[in-house]
Design a protein around this motif. Sequence first.
Motif, PDB file in Angstrom:
ATOM      1  N   LEU A  59       8.266  -3.706  21.874  1.00 21.72           N
ATOM      2  CA  LEU A  59       7.335  -3.727  20.738  1.00 21.72           C
ATOM      3  C   LEU A  59       7.392  -2.409  19.984  1.00 21.72           C
ATOM      4  O   LEU A  59       7.509  -2.365  18.755  1.00 21.72           O
ATOM      5  N   VAL A  60       7.341  -1.297  20.749  1.00 19.04           N
ATOM      6  CA  VAL A  60       7.377   0.020  20.109  1.00 19.04           C
ATOM      7  C   VAL A  60       8.709   0.217  19.384  1.00 19.04           C
ATOM      8  O   VAL A  60       8.758   0.743  18.270  1.00 19.04           O
ATOM      9  N   ARG A  61       9.797  -0.270  20.030  1.00 20.23           N
ATOM     10  CA  ARG A  61      11.116  -0.153  19.392  1.00 20.23           C
ATOM     11  C   ARG A  61      11.108  -0.871  18.047  1.00 20.23           C
ATOM     12  O   ARG A  61      11.602  -0.357  17.039  1.00 20.23           O
ATOM     13  N   THR A  62      10.510  -2.065  18.037  1.00 19.24           N
ATOM     14  CA  THR A  62      10.457  -2.849  16.798  1.00 19.24           C
ATOM     15  C   THR A  62       9.625  -2.130  15.735  1.00 19.24           C
ATOM     16  O   THR A  62      10.012  -2.070  14.565  1.00 19.24           O
ATOM     17  N   ILE A  63       8.482  -1.564  16.176  1.00 22.98           N
ATOM     18  CA  ILE A  63       7.628  -0.864  15.198  1.00 22.98           C
ATOM     19  C   ILE A  63       8.398   0.308  14.582  1.00 22.98           C
ATOM     20  O   ILE A  63       8.379   0.515  13.370  1.00 22.98           O
ATOM     21  N   ILE A  64       9.117   1.049  15.448  1.00 25.19           N
ATOM     22  CA  ILE A  64       9.856   2.222  14.934  1.00 25.19           C
ATOM     23  C   ILE A  64      10.952   1.778  13.969  1.00 25.19           C
ATOM     24  O   ILE A  64      11.121   2.350  12.885  1.00 25.19           O
ATOM     25  N   ALA A  65      11.650   0.709  14.334  1.00 19.22           N
ATOM     26  CA  ALA A  65      12.728   0.221  13.469  1.00 19.22           C
ATOM     27  C   ALA A  65      12.153  -0.221  12.123  1.00 19.22           C
ATOM     28  O   ALA A  65      12.721   0.072  11.055  1.00 19.22           O
ATOM     29  N   PHE A 124       0.822  -1.203   0.000  1.00 18.27           N
ATOM     30  CA  PHE A 124       0.000   0.000   0.000  1.00 18.27           C
ATOM     31  C   PHE A 124       0.864   1.266   0.000  1.00 18.27           C
ATOM     32  O   PHE A 124       1.936   1.289   0.598  1.00 18.27           O
ATOM     33  N   PRO A 125       0.389   2.325  -0.653  1.00 19.85           N
ATOM     34  CA  PRO A 125       1.169   3.571  -0.731  1.00 19.85           C
ATOM     35  C   PRO A 125       1.045   4.362   0.576  1.00 19.85           C
ATOM     36  O   PRO A 125       0.223   5.261   0.687  1.00 19.85           O
ATOM     37  N   ILE A 126       1.879   3.986   1.564  1.00 16.42           N
ATOM     38  CA  ILE A 126       1.768   4.602   2.892  1.00 16.42           C
ATOM     39  C   ILE A 126       3.052   5.381   3.198  1.00 16.42           C
ATOM     40  O   ILE A 126       4.147   4.924   2.876  1.00 16.42           O
ATOM     41  N   GLN A 127       2.868   6.538   3.825  1.00 12.15           N
ATOM     42  CA  GLN A 127       4.070   7.324   4.151  1.00 12.15           C
ATOM     43  C   GLN A 127       4.238   7.552   5.649  1.00 12.15           C
ATOM     44  O   GLN A 127       5.240   8.102   6.090  1.00 12.15           O
ATOM     45  N   ARG A 128       3.241   7.149   6.454  1.00 14.91           N
ATOM     46  CA  ARG A 128       3.356   7.424   7.896  1.00 14.91           C
ATOM     47  C   ARG A 128       2.653   6.323   8.703  1.00 14.91           C
ATOM     48  O   ARG A 128       1.626   5.819   8.276  1.00 14.91           O
ATOM     49  N   LEU A 129       3.280   6.007   9.865  1.00 15.93           N
ATOM     50  CA  LEU A 129       2.601   5.114  10.808  1.00 15.93           C
ATOM     51  C   LEU A 129       2.351   5.885  12.087  1.00 15.93           C
ATOM     52  O   LEU A 129       3.244   6.585  12.574  1.00 15.93           O
ATOM     53  N   LYS A 130       1.149   5.757  12.619  1.00 14.68           N
ATOM     54  CA  LYS A 130       0.869   6.368  13.919  1.00 14.68           C
ATOM     55  C   LYS A 130       0.743   5.245  14.940  1.00 14.68           C
ATOM     56  O   LYS A 130      -0.191   4.443  14.872  1.00 14.68           O
ATOM     57  N   ILE A 131       1.737   5.201  15.864  1.00 17.04           N
ATOM     58  CA  ILE A 131       1.755   4.113  16.847  1.00 17.04           C
ATOM     59  C   ILE A 131       0.605   4.325  17.828  1.00 17.04           C
ATOM     60  O   ILE A 131       0.488   5.411  18.425  1.00 17.04           O
ATOM     61  N   ASP A 132      -0.197   3.311  17.980  1.00 25.28           N
ATOM     62  CA  ASP A 132      -1.406   3.458  18.788  1.00 25.28           C
ATOM     63  C   ASP A 132      -1.091   3.777  20.249  1.00 25.28           C
ATOM     64  O   ASP A 132      -0.107   3.298  20.814  1.00 25.28           O
ATOM     65  N   LYS A 133      -1.993   4.538  20.853  1.00 25.03           N
ATOM     66  CA  LYS A 133      -1.739   4.988  22.229  1.00 25.03           C
ATOM     67  C   LYS A 133      -1.676   3.834  23.229  1.00 25.03           C
ATOM     68  O   LYS A 133      -1.045   3.935  24.262  1.00 25.03           O
ATOM     69  N   SER A 134      -2.295   2.705  22.878  1.00 26.18           N
ATOM     70  CA  SER A 134      -2.246   1.579  23.815  1.00 26.18           C
ATOM     71  C   SER A 134      -0.801   1.078  23.988  1.00 26.18           C
ATOM     72  O   SER A 134      -0.434   0.611  25.065  1.00 26.18           O
TER      73      SER A 134
END
Length: 761
Positions: A689-695, A665-675
Amino acid sequence: MKDAPIARISLGLIGIGLVLAVTNSLVNSVALSNKIYFIATVQLAIALLFAVRLNKPDRAVWPVLLLIVLCSSVAQIFDGTFTAQPSLQAIPESLFLVVQLLLASGLLFIVSRRLGSDPLSVLVDGLIVALGAWFFIWKVLLQPTIGTQSITPLISVIQGSTLGISAIVLFTLATLLFGDSTRSASVWLVTGAISLTLFGDFLYAANDAGRIDITSTYSSTAYIFGLFLASAAFIHPSISLLTERGPILTQRPLMGRLIVTTAALILPVVVLALTNPVDSVDRVVQTISIFVLTAAVTSRIIHSVRANAATQHQLIESAQTDALTGLPNRSLMLALVNNSLITAMTEGRKPTVLFIDVDRFKNINDSLGHQAGDAVLIAVAQRLRNALPHRCAVARISGDEFVVLDPDTQDSSDAMQLANRVLESFYEPLNLRQGDVFVSASIGVSSFDPSITSTADDLLRHADTAMYRAKDAGRNCVAVFDESMLERVTQRLAIETALYRALERRELRLVHQPIVDIDMGDVVGFEALMRWQRDDGTMLSPAEFIPIAEETGTIVPLGAWALLEALTHLRGWITQGICRSDATMSVNVSPRQLHDPNFVAVVNEALLRAHVPPEQLWLEVTESVMIAQPEQALDALNALCALGVRIAIDDFGTGYSSLSLLQKFPIQRLKIDKSFVNGVAQDESARSLVRTIIAMGDSLGLDMVAEGIESVEQLQILAEMKCAKAQGFLISHPVPPESMGSTIASLNSFGAWNKLRGKKS
Ligand code: C2E
Ligand code: MG
Ligand code: MG
């Protein structure tokens, strides 16, 4: 040879037969009649030989036919040649008897193979026709000739038997025509040929008995035409299917059958009314015949009544069962619940209804296909049946919805136990042909309570309402109905109606939450969030009305309004110098909007009207967009990207999207959920988990925003993890547009950001 030309030969033979038969009766000459009869016999023999080669002969039938033709030809040739020696006349007469016997047995064989779905009624109707005919033959032809003819008793017995067997031939003919197998051309031709032969026999016998006075040429006219019809039947291509059950007739020959059987029944009655038994033999034959006829009619009536009852039963059953699973359907379940309510009131019982909805069934149908969907439903039905005690009734009331009725639960813990039993029955995967499939269910429970339940419909509706609560609570769980749920339903209905008018009444507002660059502390963008200020002064959060707007489709005009409104606000702030000129606006978009064919045009128009460049607009979609109807979503997102608009995945981590989808999908941004952000300060696993998502986001070249930052600690950790941007109550709550100037000013004030990040300024 092709079928059509052969069928034409058949037609030709019928024509020739008709011409010769008419000539025979008009000329009325015995010499000519004999010649024509000879021609007719020879053509039949030739046609038979020809037909054996041409059409695929059934081994059992063809020799019999050949024998019939041979015997009747020989009999016809010798018939009348032994008038001087009456004892030898027995030879042709016996041959006629053999022909009749062969005909009867051949037809019986054909009939036995073609009998349809209701053989008994066909056979009994045939029997009634045969008995009627037999009665007539006896009274009109046989009985009067007994002892009065100039022929020997032997010949008299043979002739009598031949006529008697005619009744059997008639019986088989009737059953051939009464069945529900399609009657081909050859069936009709064979019927015609045999009927004419029987008619010829009748004229012949009636003449002999002195009942009528006609020359033998008239009876031979019937024989001649009959012989031609026979050869037309043998030549016709459909003869090869004579002994097979053809396709079932959609309309059974009921009317014809009724007329013929009624006539056959009336005939003996009329004869009986008009005549008295002549002698004791006549009396015995009449009595036996009438007795058998009565037995046949009685058995026919009994059979009809039974068949009727069975059909009715079948109809009722099919109207009350679900064809796919074989379970009762909605109407039967309503009747069962109704019955249980009646006994509940009289015997003080407490029936309970479980409303079960298979979670994400649409996904199964969409991804595995409808066949797998059907297999899941069948397997679920089986599971439920196995999991529940015998006293419980299980029904499938629509699509993926099942209802269980326990007519007698003691208390609410009983009902809960039952529901948990159902829930647990889904823990094991369903073994389908397509592979193992895990499904879960949301279950609503409602038990009879005389103060709120008065009808079966009430009980089902309450269980249904509770099931929706279970769905809202995250699926795969049980919810028990209570009265407050009814209030919610009414409330929801009220929201639904009011929402239609909210736009035109200008009750909707946008508030904005700043998005900050973590490193610099600059407000680089905003997220627009909808609020609904109702006329009664209450403020509704989007969580309360957006799902309803999505369901009803109102989100399409609401979303279009929000887009233009948000971009207009941004344009105003930029013009007033409140924010950076390259600041962006994020607008939430629901799947329903994305699938609207006008959506791209709506976005484009909003950008043009607000004078905002497309790259300053972020559209936030959730992961679910990539999962349900991914192709359609991909097309829309590609078109938006082509405009220059950028796409962010909102609440990232809460859906079930895969890495491959992120790439596709043509995506340019991820917003990490507040949970996830919530846990980073305390929980090591959330941190990793957040570290992995950012990486992962970094490696895909995506811009990363952490949502819902509420504490300095969270912000610090995210900064250490090199998350690019932040949004949350710590930085700013969502504020009305007119407050944005002061909000940004306080954020930009000297040292504010460092304070927020916990640094000393
Ligand atoms: P979202 O897009 O994830 O928006 C962020 C939500 O988190 C907002 O809730 C916001 O007020 C809240 N939030 C922001 N910072 C914090 C924080 O630090 N802590 C906590 N606990 N919450 C924070 P809101 O405004 O109630 O919106 C809820 C959801 O409704 C949004 O989630 C979005 O999915 C949807 N929504 C809002 N406006 C629109 C809209 O115009 N169109 C559509 N389709 N959906 C919208
Ligand atoms: Mg959002
Ligand atoms: Mg969000």
